[in-house]
Design an enzyme around this catalytic site. Structure first.
Site, mmCIF file in Angstrom:
data_model
loop_
_atom_site.group_PDB
_atom_site.id
_atom_site.type_symbol
_atom_site.label_atom_id
_atom_site.label_comp_id
_atom_site.label_asym_id
_atom_site.label_seq_id
_atom_site.Cartn_x
_atom_site.Cartn_y
_atom_site.Cartn_z
ATOM 1 C CE LYS A 160 50.711 -2.081 60.646
ATOM 2 N NZ LYS A 160 51.653 -3.028 60.894
ATOM 3 C CD GLU A 161 48.329 -2.950 52.296
ATOM 4 O OE1 GLU A 161 49.560 -3.290 51.867
ATOM 5 O OE2 GLU A 161 47.351 -3.724 52.085
ATOM 6 C CG ASP A 206 45.944 -12.277 52.276
ATOM 7 O OD1 ASP A 206 45.375 -13.380 51.872
ATOM 8 O OD2 ASP A 206 46.925 -12.743 53.135
ATOM 9 C CE LYS A 246 50.226 -8.192 50.646
ATOM 10 N NZ LYS A 246 50.383 -6.608 51.029
ATOM 11 C CG ASP A 272 59.196 -9.085 44.709
ATOM 12 O OD1 ASP A 272 59.886 -9.603 45.469
ATOM 13 O OD2 ASP A 272 58.836 -7.639 44.971
#
Length: 773
Positions: A113-114, A143, A281, A485
């Site tokens: 996916k990344e 991860d 993650k 975040d």
């Protein structure tokens, strides 16, 4: 050191002149809101039937929520500021050899996916900063524990030896290889040769990802074979493996092809064990559910349920993440005083970005208790209309500028430079780590490849290292919410840290934009759940925030903490006015009624002010229209389902976990996105509610509206309801196109269209019975 207030300057601050008009408008708007509440109260006191009382009460509650959420946005408009940096003056204040060291954190979770080649581009772009390379250390946290990612970075380490000196000698601005070679670059034998090397690397990396493993034909050395062999151990899985820390480039040893030092490049994959509950993650992956499994094995059923119903507080206390691990590992290996956090797809677009940061850090008077400097999260590849409102101009540009006039912007998860000290307690209440080597003031005296350093780095990256420590609560990022975040930035400001919003003309970072509606809505739903976790915890902005940070700052953070509750007024306004219009029941003042003017002012005032702010922030009307359309669409989809999922979690009902947003681009989807065509394509409950709202308002506008206007001659009475239905129809045009007129793969699934139509029919039948009671 010279003061930044003397010439030449390092930075400047300017308060925007619109702050006074903003305050006047807010006062007038508030008065009209209070007047509308008075009107609602009168209506409730003089109801004629129980049905009209319920409708009036529902609309009153909706307007209360809308008023509260509007009030939170006013904190951004009270004192907006803009800043400018002068990095060309930096070396007049600070010698280049005295630039502080920087640790750069990049995190990835799934090579499918990344795509690793995208992560490689991000890493190469920051490794090529116009900064002393021996002062840079890039940590790639995998991860996903994938050999595919490690192989990609072994390839990147070799390519970097050519790429970094090329960027330095050619003085190029775009130092992300993919971005540079996609631009109008100078085509000469040297650049073509380097492009060929990059394409070769890209092909090799993409081939191994396609095959799902690194076959022997791609392994070029014994060292590579040795490093990759650990992934092929008998018990090695993504969820069960020891910590892996591999120094791919050593600044003290490795040189580029011009003999200059290379930055440190370190691959890290934290330890994971099936018996440990910390297999997720940063800020993601059903954190509580995995802990609950551990609790079940160790305490009785009663305590298990007590923990479950305290899920938010439990998460906030015991959240463990790979990010905290990176802080510890980097602390042991390099312990740079400045930390940059980056998403894996958010590449550097300006090699002078670190110098811009030093313009503030080098001037101690820039902002007392400065903890971090946040850059806006911007994207490349947006289509002209930005159909999914992925720019988030309010979230990433307008609101941070307003917060900068208070105590500083929030942390948005990427493009942020932290002072390491920020992660170790408040400015006046430092937290001491369990070992002195992790202290932010500790000076690493041993080489990065020293065995003792590596052993200690492996130790602090263990999956159980944080047990019975302050990591995740008093030290490191504040985890426990799906939006770690936001929660971290909020808690840091409550502790007394301040921040600065740095928004240069040339974007410092650019990332990949989602090109499908389902990815956008899933991302928003995840945010909704995490934000509501904070909003309804003991750290709520309504209580803890006001007490520790002040009402304006708390209001600014509250706008995000309660983002999900937008679903209630938006959903009510999407359905109730249309249903009552279909059955000829007026619920708003008629045109000749003075209260009608209040509704007109509130609607035009809110939308007009929002549009003005958007355009003044260098936006366009076309993109603003997409922004307000997506605000409505999120209200009946991602906000609605995010709030439902949050409630079910609070009730102890298990729901699906965290999903990584896909960064993989499909050619057909990309083509449709570039053409401004909405991408549905898959079945989702969120599409059902969207289609229901679109269908109902279409029926109300063309059936109920026409009946009241032409047959009953009641336009004056039903004008507001007809207008709401018509406004909804205008916003839903892409949905109608996907439901009825498209035949491509991105159309609305036929089953979704049928289900939504049947549900609307059932809703109308039920409403007919209820409204006639």
């Amino acid at each position: 050191m010279a003061s930044a207030t003397t010439n030449p300057r390092l930075h400047s601050l300017r308060r925007l002149r619109r702050r006074l008009p903003n305050r006047v408008f807010a006062a007038v708007y508030t008065f009209v809101i209070l007047a509308l509440f008075y009107h609602h109260a009168l209506t409730l006191l003089h109801f004629t039937t129980f049905t009209t009382f319920c409708i009036s009460l529902t609309m009153f509650v909706s307007d209360i929520i809308l008023a509260y959420m509007w009030s939170t946005t006013q904190s951004y408009r009270m004192n907006p500021v803009t800043r400018q940096e002068f990095p060309e003056n930096l070396e007049k204040f600070l010698d280049r050899k005295d630039f502080p060291a920087m640790d750069i954190f990049i995190c990835t979770a799934d090579p499918y996916k990344e795509p690793p080649i995208n992560v490689v581009n991000t890493a190469l772009s920051v490794m090529a900063y116009d900064y002393p390379t021996e002062k840079l250390s890039v940590y790639l946290s995998d991860d996903g524990g994938s050999e595919l990612t490690l192989f990609a970075f072994m390839e990147a380490a070799e390519f970097a030896r050519i790429w970094l000196p090329f960027c330095r000698e050619s003085n190029i601005i775009e130092r992300c290889p993919d971005a540079y070679f996609s631009s109008n670059y100078a085509q000469n034998p040297k650049t073509l040769e380097i492009k060929g090397m990059y394409e070769n690397m890209k092909i090799r990396v993409e081939n191994v990802v396609e095959k799902g493993k690194v076959s022997n034909e791609y392994i070029s050395s014994e060292l590579q074979s040795q490093l990759l062999s650990q992934y092929r151990a008998k018990d090695f899985t993504r969820q069960n493996h020891p910590s892996i820390i591999q120094v791919l480039l050593n600044a003290n040893k490795d040189k580029d092809n011009k003999g200059q030092p290379m930055p440190n490049l370190v691959y890290v994959s934290r330890e994971k064990r099936r018996t440990s509950p910390h297999q997720f993650k940063a800020g993601a992956l059903n954190a509580l559910d995995k802990r609950i499994e551990t609790i079940k094995m160790s305490i009785n059923v009663l305590l298990y349920y007590l923990f479950y119903y305290k899920c938010v507080e439990f998460r906030l206390m015991l959240g463990i993440s790979c990010f905290a691990m990176k802080i510890r590992v980097s602390g042991i290996m390099t312990n740079a005083p400045i930390i940059l956090t980056l998403d894996c797809d958010m590449y550097s677009n300006d090699p002078l970005t670190p110098q811009r940061v030093l313009c503030y850090i080098s001037d101690k008077s820039s902002r007392p208790n400065l903890g971090y400097i946040q850059f806006p999260q911007l994207y490349h590849g947006l289509n002209k209309a930005d159909i999914y409102a992925s720019e988030y101009k309010g979230l990433f540009q307008i609101n941070p500028a307003g917060m900068d006039g208070l105590s500083g912007p929030n942390y948005v998860g990427t493009g942020c430079f932290f002072l390491r000290r920020t992660f170790f307690g408040g400015p006046s209440s430092p937290a001491q780590p369990e070992i002195p080597e992790l202290s932010p003031n500790y000076i690493v005296s041993k080489p990065i490849m020293d065995q003792k350093i590596l052993d200690q780095a492996h130790h602090v990256s263990g999956c159980n290292y944080e047990n019975l420590t302050n990591w995740g609560s008093k030290m490191g990022l504040k985890y426990g919410s799906l939006v770690e975040d936001y929660y971290t930035g909020y808690r840091l400001q409550c502790e007394g840290w301040k921040s600065i919003f740095c928004d240069p003309k040339r974007p410092a970072f650019l990332g990949d934009v989602p090109i499908t509606l389902i990815d956008v809505l899933n991302q928003n739903k995840r945010w909704d759940i995490g934000l509501l976790e904070v909003g309804f915890s003991k750290y709520s902005t309504l209580t803890y925030g006001i007490r520790t940070a002040g009402i304006l700052v708390a209001q600014a953070f509250g706008q995000y903490a309660f983002w999900g509750i937008w679903c209630f007024p938006i959903t009510f306004y999407a359905f109730i006015p249309s249903l009552t219009l279909l059955y000829g029941i007026p619920i708003f003042p008629k045109v000749s009624d003075p209260w009608f003017l209040a509704y007109i002012f509130l609607f035009l005032g809110a939308n007009g002010k929002d549009c003005l702010d958007f355009v003044l922030a260098k936006g366009t009307f076309r993109r603003w229209w997409s922004d307000q359309r997506m605000w409505h669409m999120r209200g009946v989809s991602s906000h609605l389902f995010g709030s439902i999922e949050f409630i079910t979690k609070r009730l102890g009902i298990s729901t699906q976990g965290f999903n990584v947003t896909s960064k993989v681009m499909d050619d057909e989807q990309s083509k449709r996105y570039d053409q401004g065509i909405f991408e549905f394509g898959v079945e989702s409950p969120m599409f059902v509610t969207l289609a229901m709202a679109a269908t109902l308002n279409l029926m109300a506008f063309f059936c109920g509206g026409i009946v009241q206007i032409f047959k009953e001659r009641n336009l004056e009475v039903f004008f507001v309801q007809v207008f709401i239905a018509g406004f909804a129809v205008l916003n839903c045009l892409p949905i109608y196109e996907a439901m009825f007129f498209r035949s491509d793969k991105g159309r609305m699934p036929t089953r979704t269209t049928i289900i939504s139509t049947l549900l609307v029919g059932g809703l109308c039948a039920a409403s007919s019975f209820i409204l006639k009671m």
